[in-house]
Write an enzyme that holds these catalytic residues in place. Sequence first.
Site, PDB file in Angstrom:
ATOM      1  N   CYS A   1      16.162 -43.424  28.234  1.00  0.00           N
ATOM      2  CA  CYS A   1      16.901 -42.160  28.295  1.00  0.00           C
ATOM      3  C   CYS A   1      17.515 -42.109  29.686  1.00  0.00           C
ATOM      4  O   CYS A   1      17.789 -43.160  30.266  1.00  0.00           O
ATOM      5  CB  CYS A   1      15.992 -40.967  27.978  1.00  0.00           C
ATOM      6  N   SER A   2      17.728 -40.946  30.244  1.00  0.00           N
ATOM      7  CA  SER A   2      18.368 -40.888  31.565  1.00  0.00           C
ATOM      8  C   SER A   2      17.444 -41.393  32.669  1.00  0.00           C
ATOM      9  O   SER A   2      17.812 -42.259  33.460  1.00  0.00           O
ATOM     10  CB  SER A   2      18.813 -39.455  31.863  1.00  0.00           C
TER      11      SER A   2
END
Length: 369
Positions: free
Chosen positions: A302-303
């Site tokens: 994810c980020s």
Amino acid sequence: MGVVLSRVSNSCRGASREPVDTCQTVSSISDREVNSTDSDNSFIIPVQTKVCESEEVLVPALPVTAYVERGYVTPQQVYNLLNAEAGQPALHDPYYILILDCRSVERYKENHLVTARACVTVIHPQLGCLISCVQLQEFSIILLYAEEGCSPVGSVAARADSPDLQRCFFQLSALGMDPVILQGGFSAFHALYPFLCTPHMVLLEPERRVLTIYPSEILEVTLYQGSAPQASDYRIIKNLHITHVVNATADCPDAFPNMLRYLRLRLSDDGQQDLVEALPLASRFISAALRGDPAGRVLVHCSLGRSRSSAITLAFLMEHRCWSLLHALRWLKERRACTAPNVNFLRQLLTYEEQLFGSRLTSLDDIRL
């Protein structure tokens, strides 16, 4: 939501009957659909998918780890220590880990673990410690390694195989330190992670800040979890031999769509994000990749590699390793300390656990981070 667990090995299943409803579920998408792509080589969650109940459930299993001799850590554990993150990469801190290469100076100069020092510059065989105990106590971890070896610490075999390492280990222990030894030595680590070895001395903080920090290894040389920048670093993808990527970000594009297989989930890290479709779809994608011929290697990101990617990884471990959420979370945090799925995701994972096993095995109080 009911899940048809048609891809789980028989060893994980309980007694089951044929489902009475034959409608398609998220996790019963055919292999043809799982292995097909849209125009940008990404997999997209369907907007609407009918879900039905299944009576098929998993039998909980406990994680099993290989025996490690007292005083040793495995190459995989060292890999994750070198790439640990907590706000920022731990390796950027000069006092995070002291790595002492207990081989000859010549072998050290040829190649060594990144940030390692030749032990003779810190521990002298006759004179003892060359740096103060106060300095030693500032390190969170002290790691030693020889060329090879995994004999019990202090044994005749260990003293014969690596006398300098054993001397160093007991000198540090006598000074109140708690050193650990790399199982299998440099040769074992280099065989798995040559990209984390170097002939150059890297000690100071500015030098450390340019080091590449790799995703955490969750299952040995098969499943990794990390951040969006790591997923966009070609060196990382190449060195880890990644073949499949689960992109759980809302807006980060797939970095190498012509080279890798992607599952694009477009998730938000908030209290409203629904994972009902994402969890089984991601688990199926990861399982198909790891069981391919040849077997693939998967990066889930994810980020920041903390919340959304953790939820995806946990769901996979629950479904395909038959672990409760509690055991899956413990396993994950041991390998990626910054794991932190938000409370909304934890609640949905608890529901997923109940769907998989037929009953709730974990409570929110057990796993609240």
